[in-house]
Design a protein around this motif. Sequence first.
Motif, PDB file in Angstrom:
ATOM      1  N   THR A   7       0.875  -1.174   0.080  1.00 34.63           N
ATOM      2  CA  THR A   7       0.147   0.124   0.020  1.00 34.63           C
ATOM      3  C   THR A   7       0.832   1.268  -0.083  1.00 34.63           C
ATOM      4  N   VAL A   8       0.770   1.917  -0.986  1.00 39.97           N
ATOM      5  CA  VAL A   8       1.602   3.130  -1.196  1.00 39.97           C
ATOM      6  C   VAL A   8       0.515   4.479  -1.228  1.00 39.97           C
ATOM      7  N   GLY A   9       1.029   5.222  -0.262  1.00 35.85           N
ATOM      8  CA  GLY A   9       0.859   6.783  -0.103  1.00 35.85           C
ATOM      9  C   GLY A   9       1.467   7.433  -0.952  1.00 35.85           C
ATOM     10  N   LEU A  10       0.564   8.205  -1.912  1.00 34.23           N
ATOM     11  CA  LEU A  10       1.005   9.259  -2.987  1.00 34.23           C
ATOM     12  C   LEU A  10       0.820  10.765  -2.744  1.00 34.23           C
ATOM     13  N   LEU A  11       1.716  11.660  -2.608  1.00 35.20           N
ATOM     14  CA  LEU A  11       1.899  12.700  -2.370  1.00 35.20           C
ATOM     15  C   LEU A  11       2.601  13.505  -3.345  1.00 35.20           C
ATOM     16  N   HIS A  12       2.073  14.123  -4.505  1.00 38.26           N
ATOM     17  CA  HIS A  12       0.352  14.145  -4.986  1.00 38.26           C
ATOM     18  C   HIS A  12       0.465  13.665  -6.239  1.00 38.26           C
ATOM     19  N   GLY A  53      -0.535  -3.891  -9.544  1.00 36.27           N
ATOM     20  CA  GLY A  53      -1.223  -4.639  -8.456  1.00 36.27           C
ATOM     21  C   GLY A  53      -0.993  -3.892  -7.062  1.00 36.27           C
ATOM     22  N   HIS A  54      -0.504  -2.882  -7.089  1.00 35.48           N
ATOM     23  CA  HIS A  54      -0.320  -2.207  -5.703  1.00 35.48           C
ATOM     24  C   HIS A  54      -1.563  -1.194  -5.481  1.00 35.48           C
ATOM     25  N   ARG A  55      -1.941  -0.979  -4.232  1.00 33.81           N
ATOM     26  CA  ARG A  55      -2.846  -0.245  -3.595  1.00 33.81           C
ATOM     27  C   ARG A  55      -2.159   0.976  -3.440  1.00 33.81           C
ATOM     28  N   VAL A  56      -2.970   2.359  -4.047  1.00 32.12           N
ATOM     29  CA  VAL A  56      -2.023   3.568  -4.084  1.00 32.12           C
ATOM     30  C   VAL A  56      -3.276   4.598  -3.425  1.00 32.12           C
ATOM     31  N   LEU A  57      -2.716   5.178  -2.179  1.00 32.07           N
ATOM     32  CA  LEU A  57      -3.698   6.048  -1.613  1.00 32.07           C
ATOM     33  C   LEU A  57      -3.284   7.332  -1.881  1.00 32.07           C
ATOM     34  N   TRP A  58      -4.032   8.470  -2.011  1.00 29.30           N
ATOM     35  CA  TRP A  58      -3.766   9.941  -2.180  1.00 29.30           C
ATOM     36  C   TRP A  58      -4.876  10.743  -1.153  1.00 29.30           C
ATOM     37  N   CYS A  59      -4.237  11.872  -0.734  1.00 28.80           N
ATOM     38  CA  CYS A  59      -5.219  12.675   0.234  1.00 28.80           C
ATOM     39  C   CYS A  59      -6.060  13.607  -0.601  1.00 28.80           C
ATOM     40  N   ARG A  79      -7.255  19.358  -2.517  1.00 25.48           N
ATOM     41  CA  ARG A  79      -6.701  19.161  -3.717  1.00 25.48           C
ATOM     42  C   ARG A  79      -7.778  19.639  -4.776  1.00 25.48           C
ATOM     43  N   SER A  80      -7.156  20.166  -5.982  1.00 27.74           N
ATOM     44  CA  SER A  80      -8.204  20.555  -7.020  1.00 27.74           C
ATOM     45  C   SER A  80      -9.065  19.760  -7.577  1.00 27.74           C
ATOM     46  N   ALA A  81      -9.904  20.340  -8.433  1.00 22.84           N
ATOM     47  CA  ALA A  81     -10.733  19.344  -9.285  1.00 22.84           C
ATOM     48  C   ALA A  81     -10.068  18.496 -10.252  1.00 22.84           C
ATOM     49  N   ALA A  82      -8.938  19.301 -10.813  1.00 21.78           N
ATOM     50  CA  ALA A  82      -8.193  18.393 -11.792  1.00 21.78           C
ATOM     51  C   ALA A  82      -7.496  17.440 -11.197  1.00 21.78           C
ATOM     52  N   THR A  83      -7.095  17.621  -9.900  1.00 28.34           N
ATOM     53  CA  THR A  83      -6.254  16.567  -9.251  1.00 28.34           C
ATOM     54  C   THR A  83      -7.221  15.341  -9.054  1.00 28.34           C
ATOM     55  N   VAL A  84      -8.366  15.696  -8.627  1.00 28.50           N
ATOM     56  CA  VAL A  84      -9.458  14.517  -8.390  1.00 28.50           C
ATOM     57  C   VAL A  84      -9.632  13.668  -9.771  1.00 28.50           C
ATOM     58  N   ARG A  85     -10.002  14.521 -10.686  1.00 24.97           N
ATOM     59  CA  ARG A  85      -9.966  13.723 -12.069  1.00 24.97           C
ATOM     60  C   ARG A  85      -8.934  12.877 -12.275  1.00 24.97           C
ATOM     61  N   ARG A  86      -7.820  13.306 -12.287  1.00 24.68           N
ATOM     62  CA  ARG A  86      -6.559  12.600 -12.725  1.00 24.68           C
ATOM     63  C   ARG A  86      -6.263  11.332 -11.403  1.00 24.68           C
ATOM     64  N   ALA A  87      -6.503  11.562 -10.430  1.00 24.64           N
ATOM     65  CA  ALA A  87      -6.523  10.342  -9.378  1.00 24.64           C
ATOM     66  C   ALA A  87      -7.490   9.367  -9.736  1.00 24.64           C
ATOM     67  N   GLU A 122      -6.806   5.577  -4.740  1.00 23.94           N
ATOM     68  CA  GLU A 122      -8.025   5.628  -3.835  1.00 23.94           C
ATOM     69  C   GLU A 122      -7.778   6.656  -2.848  1.00 23.94           C
ATOM     70  N   GLY A 123      -8.922   7.473  -2.836  1.00 23.55           N
ATOM     71  CA  GLY A 123      -8.705   8.779  -1.961  1.00 23.55           C
ATOM     72  C   GLY A 123      -8.983   8.482  -0.489  1.00 23.55           C
ATOM     73  N   VAL A 124      -8.269   9.133   0.450  1.00 21.40           N
ATOM     74  CA  VAL A 124      -8.561   9.068   1.742  1.00 21.40           C
ATOM     75  C   VAL A 124      -8.916  10.777   1.988  1.00 21.40           C
ATOM     76  N   ASP A 125      -9.254  10.716   3.387  1.00 24.00           N
ATOM     77  CA  ASP A 125      -9.689  12.272   3.892  1.00 24.00           C
ATOM     78  C   ASP A 125      -8.657  13.018   4.333  1.00 24.00           C
ATOM     79  N   ASP A 126      -7.353  12.577   4.689  1.00 25.00           N
ATOM     80  CA  ASP A 126      -6.564  13.436   5.360  1.00 25.00           C
ATOM     81  C   ASP A 126      -5.402  12.518   5.310  1.00 25.00           C
ATOM     82  N   LEU A 127      -3.956  13.221   5.593  1.00 23.78           N
ATOM     83  CA  LEU A 127      -2.913  12.691   5.465  1.00 23.78           C
ATOM     84  C   LEU A 127      -2.728  11.735   6.716  1.00 23.78           C
TER      85      LEU A 127
END
Length: 287
Positions: A8-13, A29-35, A39-47, A53-58
């Motif tokens: 499980t990898v946390g990606l910033l950003h 095959g890895h699970r990738v989390l982002w906060c 973050r901008s709407a463009a970042t959300v679309r990219r993710a 997989e989005g999470v609420d906070d760091l």
Amino acid sequence: MSHAETATVGLLHPGRMGGGFGGALVAAGHRVLWCRSDRSAATVRRAEEFGLEGVDDLAQLAAHSDVIVSICPPPGAPQVAASVAGTGFRGLFLDANGTTRPALLALAGNLAAADIRVVDGSVIGPCPQDAPGVRLHLAGDKDDVARIISLFEGTGIRALDTGGSLGAASALKTSYATYQKAAYVLAGIAYAYADAHGVIEPLIGEASLITRSPLTEVLEDDMLPSVAARAWRWGPELARCADALREEGLPGDPADAVARVLERWLPVRDAFDGDTRRALGLLDGRS
């Protein structure tokens, strides 16, 4: 974690480069989390596009991540690292921000004080989603570097061990960026001047005859002593070029700066049988 296991990898950003890295990890095959926080709407679309997989906070990202990968603009890297240190994260932190060696060592020292292991990384090449061939150069503890390399096995990202200690990958980035980014700017100035005088086509013709990069030739072909030997002539020539550029309203500062660098090689005037190490030493004050 063995090389066959997923992580499980946390990606910033997930910016353009970071998003491409996250997508490559997901494809492996890895699970990738982002906060999602701030973050901008463009970042959300990219993710979403890359399957992150989005999470609420760091704090939530840190609590669920084995590895955190920081890919952000270099000025923001220390703050990103400091924020991670404050979460209680105790995994492996990859800083891949193309920062300088002193900045990386300071960042790593702060994370080490929080019991976080650090791998120094530098990215060279295009965004993974734009073209193949991006390289991720790594430095640090050999086991930690091997773990990062294992994450990218089977992806289009070439993770490479520099063989150096912390700071080596950042030093490589500084070395490469100094040449590569300056070269593009100088090419732009050259073509702007050629355009002002109607000689773009002949300049393109000359450029087409260049088959190798000076970055390759300078060491592989032992060209540096020859360049240093000519410095006494090249310096004044470039000073005149700077004046000519300014007459067209173009920046002459780059040519002036190179002329000043050439002054360091005046002690080896016409020494065409000189030594590469001697030429390098005159640049950094060792000779």
